[in-house]
Design a protein around this motif. Sequence first.
Motif, short mmCIF file in Angstrom:
data_model
loop_
_atom_site.label_atom_id
_atom_site.label_comp_id
_atom_site.label_asym_id
_atom_site.label_seq_id
_atom_site.Cartn_x
_atom_site.Cartn_y
_atom_site.Cartn_z
N ASN A 244 0.82 -1.20 0.00
CA ASN A 244 0.00 0.00 0.00
C ASN A 244 0.87 1.26 0.00
O ASN A 244 0.46 2.31 -0.51
CB ASN A 244 -0.90 0.01 1.24
N ASN A 245 2.05 1.13 0.57
CA ASN A 245 2.95 2.28 0.63
C ASN A 245 4.22 2.00 -0.17
O ASN A 245 4.89 1.00 0.04
CB ASN A 245 3.33 2.59 2.08
N TYR A 246 4.52 2.93 -1.05
CA TYR A 246 5.69 2.75 -1.91
C TYR A 246 5.99 4.08 -2.58
O TYR A 246 5.26 5.06 -2.42
CB TYR A 246 5.46 1.66 -2.96
N TYR A 247 7.09 4.09 -3.30
CA TYR A 247 7.48 5.28 -4.06
C TYR A 247 7.69 4.88 -5.52
O TYR A 247 8.11 3.77 -5.82
CB TYR A 247 8.78 5.88 -3.52
N LEU A 248 7.42 5.82 -6.37
CA LEU A 248 7.62 5.62 -7.80
C LEU A 248 8.50 6.74 -8.33
O LEU A 248 8.42 7.89 -7.87
CB LEU A 248 6.27 5.63 -8.53
N PHE A 249 9.32 6.40 -9.29
CA PHE A 249 10.25 7.36 -9.87
C PHE A 249 10.29 7.21 -11.39
O PHE A 249 10.04 6.14 -11.93
CB PHE A 249 11.68 7.13 -9.35
N SER B 231 24.79 9.54 -22.68
CA SER B 231 25.94 9.40 -21.77
C SER B 231 25.75 8.23 -20.79
O SER B 231 26.70 7.82 -20.12
CB SER B 231 26.12 10.69 -20.96
N ARG B 232 24.53 7.73 -20.71
CA ARG B 232 24.15 6.58 -19.88
C ARG B 232 24.10 6.90 -18.39
O ARG B 232 23.91 5.99 -17.58
CB ARG B 232 25.01 5.36 -20.17
N GLN B 233 24.22 8.16 -18.01
CA GLN B 233 24.01 8.50 -16.61
C GLN B 233 22.53 8.38 -16.27
O GLN B 233 21.67 8.63 -17.11
CB GLN B 233 24.49 9.92 -16.34
N MET B 234 22.21 8.01 -15.06
CA MET B 234 20.83 7.89 -14.60
C MET B 234 20.47 9.17 -13.84
O MET B 234 21.07 9.46 -12.80
CB MET B 234 20.66 6.69 -13.68
N ILE B 235 19.48 9.87 -14.34
CA ILE B 235 19.11 11.17 -13.78
C ILE B 235 17.67 11.12 -13.30
O ILE B 235 16.77 10.77 -14.07
CB ILE B 235 19.27 12.29 -14.83
N LEU B 236 17.46 11.47 -12.05
CA LEU B 236 16.10 11.47 -11.51
C LEU B 236 15.29 12.60 -12.16
O LEU B 236 15.70 13.75 -12.15
CB LEU B 236 16.14 11.66 -10.01
N VAL B 237 14.14 12.24 -12.69
CA VAL B 237 13.27 13.23 -13.33
C VAL B 237 12.17 13.67 -12.36
O VAL B 237 11.94 14.88 -12.17
CB VAL B 237 12.61 12.64 -14.60
N ILE B 238 11.51 12.70 -11.74
CA ILE B 238 10.36 13.03 -10.92
C ILE B 238 10.07 11.86 -9.99
O ILE B 238 10.41 10.72 -10.30
CB ILE B 238 9.14 13.37 -11.81
N ARG B 239 9.48 12.17 -8.83
CA ARG B 239 9.15 11.13 -7.86
C ARG B 239 7.72 11.31 -7.40
O ARG B 239 7.18 12.41 -7.42
CB ARG B 239 10.10 11.20 -6.68
N GLN B 240 7.13 10.21 -6.96
CA GLN B 240 5.75 10.23 -6.46
C GLN B 240 5.64 9.31 -5.26
O GLN B 240 6.13 8.17 -5.31
CB GLN B 240 4.77 9.76 -7.54
N GLU B 241 5.03 9.80 -4.19
CA GLU B 241 4.79 8.96 -3.02
C GLU B 241 3.38 8.42 -3.11
O GLU B 241 2.44 9.18 -3.37
CB GLU B 241 4.99 9.80 -1.75
#
Lengths: 114, 115
Positions: free
Chosen positions: B30-35, B42-52
């Motif tokens: 029921n509780n989790y996070y999504l990204f 360049s293959r770097q992983m860049i955080l765009v957005i998050r949701q609780e």
Amino acid sequence: EPEVTQTPSHQVTQMGQEVILRCVPISNHLYFYWYRQILGQKVEFLVSFYNNEISEKSEIFDDQFSVERPDGSNFTLKIRSTKLEDSAMYFCASRSRDRAIGYTFGSGTRLTVV
Amino acid sequence: AQTVTQSQPEMSVQEAETVTLSCTYDTSENNYYLFWYKQPPSRQMILVIRQEAYKQQNATENRFSVNFQKAAKSFSLKISDSQLGDTAMYFCAFVKTDSWGKLQFGAGTQVVVTP
């Protein structure tokens, strides 16, 4: 903005050789991770590390792999005897206690096993 | 076990247009996070957005917004006013709140922005 630093950016090694991939996580982060991405495939979890010990590992993370944080700043992934199928991009990530903030990834190490 | 599905291998969009990337996930939590993470060439992983998951309000970061439908287990990403620099692989990711924080990723969607 704080960064996770990975070295080297590219490593070529012969099959059967040992490699050590290095990461410097963000200084106030507490949780550390290694992920792997084989070219063209999804990013796969390898291992998580907290309080100087492994907290979780995947099936991929067998006896050939090990991690350590020898000096409180570096976080290393060692592959004892590399195989061709270990060729991949390896990402280190770290996060603070607040999971909601998200994870910061390093720019990756491209490992090529020949 | 949780699974994350991105059903669109590739999407093409013209500059200044809008594109929506789909992501569905399967969990009993029921509780989790999504990204959403962006991986440029360049293959770097860049955080765009998050949701609780416990927040009903959809997250927004500048030109990036999500449509989070918890009951449907859907988490789509909308990129508005697309720019050439948005060309990248986009990964949806899930993490449980009560775990050590293992992120689970979808297979990715390649977004190509054309002039």
